[in-house]
Design a protein around this motif. Structure first.
Motif, PDB file in Angstrom:
ATOM      1  N   LYS A 177       0.893  -1.131  -0.141  1.00 23.90           N
ATOM      2  CA  LYS A 177      -0.076   0.054  -0.124  1.00 23.90           C
ATOM      3  C   LYS A 177       1.040   1.351  -0.100  1.00 23.90           C
ATOM      4  CE  LYS A 177      -3.923   2.043   2.429  1.00 23.90           C
ATOM      5  NZ  LYS A 177      -4.916   2.020   3.417  1.00 23.90           N
ATOM      6  N   PHE A 178       0.411   2.228  -0.731  1.00 29.03           N
ATOM      7  CA  PHE A 178       1.488   3.265  -0.914  1.00 29.03           C
ATOM      8  C   PHE A 178       0.745   4.801  -0.477  1.00 29.03           C
ATOM      9  CE2 PHE A 178       2.401   0.573  -4.156  1.00 29.03           C
ATOM     10  CZ  PHE A 178       3.608   0.391  -4.157  1.00 29.03           C
ATOM     11  N   THR A 179       1.573   5.690  -0.153  1.00 27.89           N
ATOM     12  CA  THR A 179       1.195   6.937   0.496  1.00 27.89           C
ATOM     13  C   THR A 179      -0.346   7.688  -0.220  1.00 27.89           C
ATOM     14  OG1 THR A 179       2.748   8.105  -0.739  1.00 27.89           O
ATOM     15  CG2 THR A 179       3.415   7.370   1.561  1.00 27.89           C
ATOM     16  N   ASP A 180      -0.155   7.376  -1.363  1.00 25.72           N
ATOM     17  CA  ASP A 180      -1.575   7.995  -2.174  1.00 25.72           C
ATOM     18  C   ASP A 180      -2.711   7.134  -1.987  1.00 25.72           C
ATOM     19  OD1 ASP A 180      -0.882   6.148  -3.877  1.00 25.72           O
ATOM     20  OD2 ASP A 180      -0.961   7.320  -5.601  1.00 25.72           O
ATOM     21  N   GLY A 181      -2.604   6.117  -1.084  1.00 27.47           N
ATOM     22  CA  GLY A 181      -3.914   5.056  -1.091  1.00 27.47           C
ATOM     23  C   GLY A 181      -3.725   4.083  -2.289  1.00 27.47           C
ATOM     24  N   SER A 182      -3.105   4.071  -3.123  1.00 26.58           N
ATOM     25  CA  SER A 182      -3.107   2.937  -4.131  1.00 26.58           C
ATOM     26  C   SER A 182      -2.325   1.732  -3.548  1.00 26.58           C
ATOM     27  CB  SER A 182      -2.322   3.521  -5.209  1.00 26.58           C
ATOM     28  OG  SER A 182      -1.113   3.747  -5.155  1.00 26.58           O
ATOM     29  N   THR A 183      -2.879   0.531  -4.343  1.00 30.65           N
ATOM     30  CA  THR A 183      -1.976  -0.627  -3.941  1.00 30.65           C
ATOM     31  C   THR A 183      -1.602  -1.477  -5.192  1.00 30.65           C
ATOM     32  OG1 THR A 183      -4.257  -1.843  -3.856  1.00 30.65           O
ATOM     33  CG2 THR A 183      -3.538  -0.870  -2.040  1.00 30.65           C
ATOM     34  N   ARG A 184      -0.614  -2.329  -4.813  1.00 27.70           N
ATOM     35  CA  ARG A 184       0.006  -2.967  -5.969  1.00 27.70           C
ATOM     36  C   ARG A 184       0.032  -4.528  -5.413  1.00 27.70           C
ATOM     37  NH1 ARG A 184       2.674  -1.773 -11.448  1.00 27.70           N
ATOM     38  NH2 ARG A 184       3.031  -3.873 -12.304  1.00 27.70           N
ATOM     39  N   ASN A 185      -0.363  -5.653  -6.197  1.00 27.04           N
ATOM     40  CA  ASN A 185      -0.198  -6.977  -5.469  1.00 27.04           C
ATOM     41  C   ASN A 185       0.729  -7.847  -6.340  1.00 27.04           C
ATOM     42  OD1 ASN A 185      -2.356  -6.453  -3.973  1.00 27.04           O
ATOM     43  ND2 ASN A 185      -3.922  -7.332  -5.319  1.00 27.04           N
ATOM     44  N   ALA A 186       1.336  -8.887  -5.581  1.00 28.48           N
ATOM     45  CA  ALA A 186       2.427  -9.630  -6.245  1.00 28.48           C
ATOM     46  C   ALA A 186       1.980 -11.092  -5.733  1.00 28.48           C
ATOM     47  CB  ALA A 186       3.898  -9.325  -6.001  1.00 28.48           C
ATOM     48  N   ARG A 187       2.114 -12.000  -6.580  1.00 25.44           N
ATOM     49  CA  ARG A 187       1.715 -13.459  -6.006  1.00 25.44           C
ATOM     50  C   ARG A 187       2.883 -14.373  -6.346  1.00 25.44           C
ATOM     51  NH1 ARG A 187      -2.508 -10.932  -8.566  1.00 25.44           N
ATOM     52  NH2 ARG A 187      -4.423 -11.082  -7.312  1.00 25.44           N
ATOM     53  N   THR A 188       2.866 -15.321  -5.499  1.00 23.17           N
ATOM     54  CA  THR A 188       3.753 -16.643  -5.799  1.00 23.17           C
ATOM     55  C   THR A 188       3.012 -17.694  -5.119  1.00 23.17           C
ATOM     56  OG1 THR A 188       5.999 -17.458  -5.373  1.00 23.17           O
ATOM     57  CG2 THR A 188       5.119 -16.392  -3.654  1.00 23.17           C
ATOM     58  N   SER A 189       3.831 -19.017  -4.638  1.00 19.73           N
ATOM     59  CA  SER A 189       3.390 -20.138  -4.424  1.00 19.73           C
ATOM     60  C   SER A 189       4.303 -21.042  -4.048  1.00 19.73           C
ATOM     61  CB  SER A 189       2.368 -20.924  -5.391  1.00 19.73           C
ATOM     62  OG  SER A 189       3.085 -21.356  -6.520  1.00 19.73           O
ATOM     63  N   THR A 190       4.294 -21.812  -3.027  1.00 22.17           N
ATOM     64  CA  THR A 190       5.008 -22.684  -2.428  1.00 22.17           C
ATOM     65  C   THR A 190       4.299 -24.116  -2.117  1.00 22.17           C
ATOM     66  OG1 THR A 190       6.934 -23.224  -1.096  1.00 22.17           O
ATOM     67  CG2 THR A 190       5.313 -22.067   0.015  1.00 22.17           C
ATOM     68  N   SER A 191       5.243 -25.086  -1.489  1.00 26.77           N
ATOM     69  CA  SER A 191       4.202 -26.273  -1.220  1.00 26.77           C
ATOM     70  C   SER A 191       4.176 -26.466   0.029  1.00 26.77           C
ATOM     71  CB  SER A 191       4.783 -27.599  -1.994  1.00 26.77           C
ATOM     72  OG  SER A 191       6.143 -27.933  -1.495  1.00 26.77           O
ATOM     73  N   LEU A 192       3.298 -27.207   0.519  1.00 25.80           N
ATOM     74  CA  LEU A 192       3.253 -27.852   2.034  1.00 25.80           C
ATOM     75  C   LEU A 192       3.506 -29.372   1.757  1.00 25.80           C
ATOM     76  CD1 LEU A 192       2.610 -27.648   5.026  1.00 25.80           C
ATOM     77  CD2 LEU A 192       0.317 -28.111   4.649  1.00 25.80           C
ATOM     78  N   ARG A 193       4.763 -29.832   2.290  1.00 25.26           N
ATOM     79  CA  ARG A 193       5.150 -31.045   1.984  1.00 25.26           C
ATOM     80  C   ARG A 193       4.223 -32.278   2.633  1.00 25.26           C
ATOM     81  NH1 ARG A 193      10.652 -30.813   0.352  1.00 25.26           N
ATOM     82  NH2 ARG A 193      10.365 -33.133  -0.069  1.00 25.26           N
ATOM     83  N   ALA A 194       4.464 -33.345   2.001  1.00 25.76           N
ATOM     84  CA  ALA A 194       3.579 -34.482   2.745  1.00 25.76           C
ATOM     85  C   ALA A 194       4.247 -35.036   3.953  1.00 25.76           C
ATOM     86  CB  ALA A 194       3.842 -35.592   1.583  1.00 25.76           C
ATOM     87  N   CYS A 195       3.431 -35.284   4.972  1.00 30.40           N
ATOM     88  CA  CYS A 195       3.700 -35.904   6.240  1.00 30.40           C
ATOM     89  C   CYS A 195       3.593 -37.273   6.478  1.00 30.40           C
ATOM     90  CB  CYS A 195       3.163 -34.816   7.352  1.00 30.40           C
ATOM     91  SG  CYS A 195       3.472 -35.347   8.937  1.00 30.40           S
ATOM     92  N   GLN A 196       4.410 -37.978   6.539  1.00 29.14           N
ATOM     93  CA  GLN A 196       4.553 -39.381   6.789  1.00 29.14           C
ATOM     94  C   GLN A 196       4.770 -39.834   8.415  1.00 29.14           C
ATOM     95  OE1 GLN A 196       3.231 -41.345   4.477  1.00 29.14           O
ATOM     96  NE2 GLN A 196       3.259 -39.720   2.987  1.00 29.14           N
ATOM     97  N   ARG A 197       3.996 -39.933   9.087  1.00 24.80           N
ATOM     98  CA  ARG A 197       4.421 -40.550  10.472  1.00 24.80           C
ATOM     99  C   ARG A 197       3.125 -41.150  11.296  1.00 24.80           C
ATOM    100  NH1 ARG A 197       3.522 -34.910  14.418  1.00 24.80           N
ATOM    101  NH2 ARG A 197       1.497 -35.327  14.743  1.00 24.80           N
TER     102      ARG A 197
END
Length: 197
Positions: A177-197
């Motif tokens: 968010k910027f001082t003039d009230g405008s916004t800008r987005n960015a996106r990414t992704s990662t993984s939640l690894r499998a759990c074996q227990r």
């Protein structure tokens, strides 16, 4: 016979001498001496002049003027990027977060970079974990010292859920968010690894 001819001649002479009261008439009763009425000569009608068309000046439509271009907001003028790493002291070969108790790293570090650093007022993020039992959350990022171009936040750890043992994808959206009230987005992704227990 000679007497009859003379009588006829005398009658004609008397008529010619004016003894008769009326001039001789034609069989239709029109006096022979009367002047015949002269038929009026038809007046040739002068042709009515065809009015010349008046040249009208066509007014050109006003040239279309393009509306003034809207000034770009601070959010439109800069760039925002986001990525997730293994966090401080964790291996650099980060491939995703493990569920809590299923391995390391169990939390990640969200790094947001903003091109126009001086105009940023805040940075936040939200995430969505797309597992069998999906869940989501949000958080805010902080700067390091006076560098307002770099913003950091932690992601996780996430509790191990037996129904989510196969893991899934974590989608992250960072918002500057910027001082003039405008916004800008960015996106990414990662993984939640499998759990074996």
């Amino acid at each position: 016979m000679l007497a009859v001819a003379c009588a006829a001649a005398l009658s004609l002479t008397a008529a010619c001498a004016g003894q008769g009261a009326q001039p001789p008439q034609w069989s239709d009763g029109v006096p022979a001496a009367g002047s015949s009425s002269v038929a009026p000569t038809p007046t040739a009608a002068s042709p009515t002049p065809t009015p010349r068309p008046t040249a009208t000046r066509t007014t050109r439509p006003p040239a279309s003027t393009t509306p003034p271009r809207r000034a770009r907001t601070m959010g439109e003028q800069t760039t925002v990027t986001v990525r997730v790493t293994g966090g401080f002291g964790q291996p650099q070969n980060f491939t995703g977060l493990h569920q809590e108790g299923c391995g390391n790293p169990s939390f990640g570090l969200v790094q947001v970079r903003v091109g126009t650093a001086g105009n940023v007022s805040s940075v936040s993020f939200r995430y969505r974990v797309n597992t069998v039992v999906a869940f989501d959350g949000s958080g805010s990022a902080r700067t390091i010292g006076n560098d307002r171009g770099t913003w950091l936040a932690s992601l996780g750890p996430f509790r191990a859920e037996p129904r989510n043992s196969a893991g899934g994808t974590i989608a992250i959206t960072a918002t500057a968010k910027f001082t003039d009230g405008s916004t800008r987005n960015a996106r990414t992704s990662t993984s939640l690894r499998a759990c074996q227990r």
